[in-house]
Design a protein around this motif. Structure first.
Motif, PDB file in Angstrom:
ATOM      1  N   LEU A  90       0.831  -1.209   0.000  1.00 14.43           N
ATOM      2  CA  LEU A  90       0.000   0.000   0.000  1.00 14.43           C
ATOM      3  C   LEU A  90       0.866   1.261   0.000  1.00 14.43           C
ATOM      4  O   LEU A  90       0.559   2.235  -0.693  1.00 14.43           O
ATOM      5  CB  LEU A  90      -0.932  -0.009   1.209  1.00 14.43           C
ATOM      6  CG  LEU A  90      -2.090  -1.016   1.158  1.00 14.43           C
ATOM      7  CD1 LEU A  90      -2.745  -1.159   2.526  1.00 14.43           C
ATOM      8  CD2 LEU A  90      -3.120  -0.587   0.121  1.00 14.43           C
ATOM      9  N   ARG A  91       1.957   1.244   0.751  1.00  8.86           N
ATOM     10  CA  ARG A  91       2.842   2.413   0.783  1.00  8.86           C
ATOM     11  C   ARG A  91       3.514   2.625  -0.582  1.00  8.86           C
ATOM     12  O   ARG A  91       3.702   3.769  -1.019  1.00  8.86           O
ATOM     13  CB  ARG A  91       3.891   2.236   1.891  1.00  8.86           C
ATOM     14  CG  ARG A  91       3.312   2.412   3.298  1.00  8.86           C
ATOM     15  CD  ARG A  91       4.415   2.466   4.342  1.00  8.86           C
ATOM     16  NE  ARG A  91       4.981   1.134   4.587  1.00  8.86           N
ATOM     17  CZ  ARG A  91       4.558   0.301   5.543  1.00  8.86           C
ATOM     18  NH1 ARG A  91       3.549   0.657   6.321  1.00  8.86           N
ATOM     19  NH2 ARG A  91       5.127  -0.869   5.720  1.00  8.86           N
ATOM     20  N   GLN A  92       3.838   1.553  -1.281  1.00  9.50           N
ATOM     21  CA  GLN A  92       4.425   1.682  -2.611  1.00  9.50           C
ATOM     22  C   GLN A  92       3.424   2.268  -3.604  1.00  9.50           C
ATOM     23  O   GLN A  92       3.786   3.064  -4.475  1.00  9.50           O
ATOM     24  CB  GLN A  92       4.903   0.310  -3.096  1.00  9.50           C
ATOM     25  CG  GLN A  92       6.132  -0.211  -2.359  1.00  9.50           C
ATOM     26  CD  GLN A  92       6.510  -1.613  -2.794  1.00  9.50           C
ATOM     27  OE1 GLN A  92       5.856  -2.225  -3.621  1.00  9.50           O
ATOM     28  NE2 GLN A  92       7.595  -2.136  -2.209  1.00  9.50           N
ATOM     29  N   CYS A  93       2.153   1.896  -3.469  1.00  5.69           N
ATOM     30  CA  CYS A  93       1.111   2.467  -4.339  1.00  5.69           C
ATOM     31  C   CYS A  93       0.975   3.976  -4.121  1.00  5.69           C
ATOM     32  O   CYS A  93       0.779   4.737  -5.073  1.00  5.69           O
ATOM     33  CB  CYS A  93      -0.226   1.772  -4.076  1.00  5.69           C
ATOM     34  SG  CYS A  93      -0.288   0.061  -4.647  1.00  5.69           S
ATOM     35  N   VAL A  94       1.100   4.397  -2.873  1.00  2.00           N
ATOM     36  CA  VAL A  94       1.044   5.829  -2.567  1.00  2.00           C
ATOM     37  C   VAL A  94       2.203   6.563  -3.239  1.00  2.00           C
ATOM     38  O   VAL A  94       2.029   7.645  -3.818  1.00  2.00           O
ATOM     39  CB  VAL A  94       1.070   6.052  -1.041  1.00  2.00           C
ATOM     40  CG1 VAL A  94       1.247   7.548  -0.730  1.00  2.00           C
ATOM     41  CG2 VAL A  94      -0.211   5.530  -0.403  1.00  2.00           C
ATOM     42  N   LEU A  95       3.389   5.967  -3.200  1.00  2.00           N
ATOM     43  CA  LEU A  95       4.559   6.585  -3.839  1.00  2.00           C
ATOM     44  C   LEU A  95       4.376   6.693  -5.347  1.00  2.00           C
ATOM     45  O   LEU A  95       4.774   7.681  -5.967  1.00  2.00           O
ATOM     46  CB  LEU A  95       5.820   5.782  -3.519  1.00  2.00           C
ATOM     47  CG  LEU A  95       6.302   5.826  -2.058  1.00  2.00           C
ATOM     48  CD1 LEU A  95       7.496   4.898  -1.877  1.00  2.00           C
ATOM     49  CD2 LEU A  95       6.686   7.256  -1.675  1.00  2.00           C
TER      50      LEU A  95
END
Length: 351
Positions: free
Chosen positions: A212-217
């Motif tokens: 999920l954090r990678q999708c935000v990036l």
């Protein structure tokens, strides 16, 4: 027919129904044949020689029973044949594409079950036909629009009197519409592939919080461009699933939240553990969704914006829905006009 007799008639199964029918046909045949012979003998139509003969009497009885039994069987089987013909006519109309046909067969419980299953099949086929026509219409619209746009601007670009600014603007539109076509084709292929799957393949254990954090990036540039406030409350948790497919779900939901949230708005991504399931929430402060539109948002090509002016082709949520269901999870939408929208994806922690 009284209420009690109808109730009893509906409870007689098909084998018992046939057995009773054969028994009564036999009983009636014997009774009628015996009565006729008694009357014939009473009026002297049968002499003593025929009665005492061991050959002629059985032959006469056999022929009489056959004629009377066949007549009674033909009369009593008319109702059964009528029911079968009704079913045949119904299936013929269904085969020709008339999905409005419904049957109400009377008789044994098996016939009632046959009617219910037939009506259910006709209803399901009718729904599939509506979806097929809707899919074709929407796909034709989504496919035709960028092609017409590309053709129009390509013709304009042939003019030599265009300024560099105009030429660059038209080329950007052609590039954008080409990308839209490529995205449409890609999404249709992905959706077809997912719908053809009954069992989830390529499963791995991975950290969903990190994903999920990678999708935000990946969408950070879009978020910064609209000056959105983003709150992310996720933890490191491992789940089993197809990492690539679930990545499409998160990117789609987050991209939609960014797309429909006005400048300066806010987006919340939150993770909650509920017993043996994990819930991921995507909440935005956008304009919300019409109440009548919420039940249709996961349909193929459905867009709340009827003018299709909003970027997208109406396949993202349908793909997300299929992927989540393939993982044994659920995806729901809670929205109110002018109060934002919340999508909640619930997945099992162990598969």
């Amino acid at each position: 027919m009284s209420k009690w007799s109808r109730k009893l008639h509906s409870r007689i199964s098909l084998p018992i129904y046939f057995s009773l029918a054969v028994f009564f046909i036999f009983l009636i045949t014997v009774s009628i044949t015996g009565t006729l012979f008694f009357i014939a003998h009473f009026f002297g139509l049968i002499n003593n020689e025929i009665g005492q003969d061991g050959v002629y009497l059985p032959i006469v009885l056999l022929i009489s029973c056959a004629i009377i039994g066949t007549t009674i069987s033909a009369m009593t089987s008319r109702k059964m044949v009528k029911t079968i013909r009704t079913f045949i006519e119904g299936t013929a109309r269904l085969a020709k594409g008339d999905f409005s046909i419904r049957l109400e067969l009377e008789g044994p419980p098996e016939f009632k079950v046959l009617s219910e299953n037939f009506n259910k099949m006709a209803e399901e086929l009718g729904g599939i036909e509506i979806l097929r026509k809707d899919f074709i219409n929407n796909f034709s619209h989504e496919f035709k629009t960028p092609i017409v746009s590309i053709k129009g601007f390509a013709e304009v670009l042939k003019h030599d009197d265009l300024s560099k600014e105009e030429r660059d603007e038209y080329l950007d539109i052609v590039i954008e519409e080409s990308a839209r076509l490529a995205s449409l084709a890609s999404n249709v292929l992905v959706l077809s592939k997912i719908e053809a799957q009954n069992i989830l393949t390529d499963k791995d254990r991975f950290n969903i919080g990190e994903q999920l954090r990678q999708c935000v990036l990946l969408l950070a540039a879009k978020i910064d461009k609209k000056q959105l406030s983003l709150d992310v409350h996720v933890q490191d948790r491992e789940i089993s699933g197809n990492k690539e497919l679930l990545n499409q779900v998160w990117l789609n939901l987050l991209d939609n939240a960014v797309k429909f949230t006005p400048e300066g708005g806010s987006i919340l991504i939150e993770m909650k553990k509920k017993e043996d399931r994990l819930a991921i929430l995507f909440q935005d402060s956008g304009p919300g969704i019409e109440p009548d539109a919420i039940p249709r948002i996961f349909d193929k090509f459905y867009q709340q914006d009827a003018s299709h002016s909003t970027a997208g082709n109406g396949l993202g949520l349908s793909i997300a829905h299929q992927i989540v269901e393939l993982h044994g999870g659920t995806i729901t939408c809670d929205s109110s006009l002018n109060q934002g929208t919340t999508f909640t994806v619930t997945l099992p922690l162990s598969m």
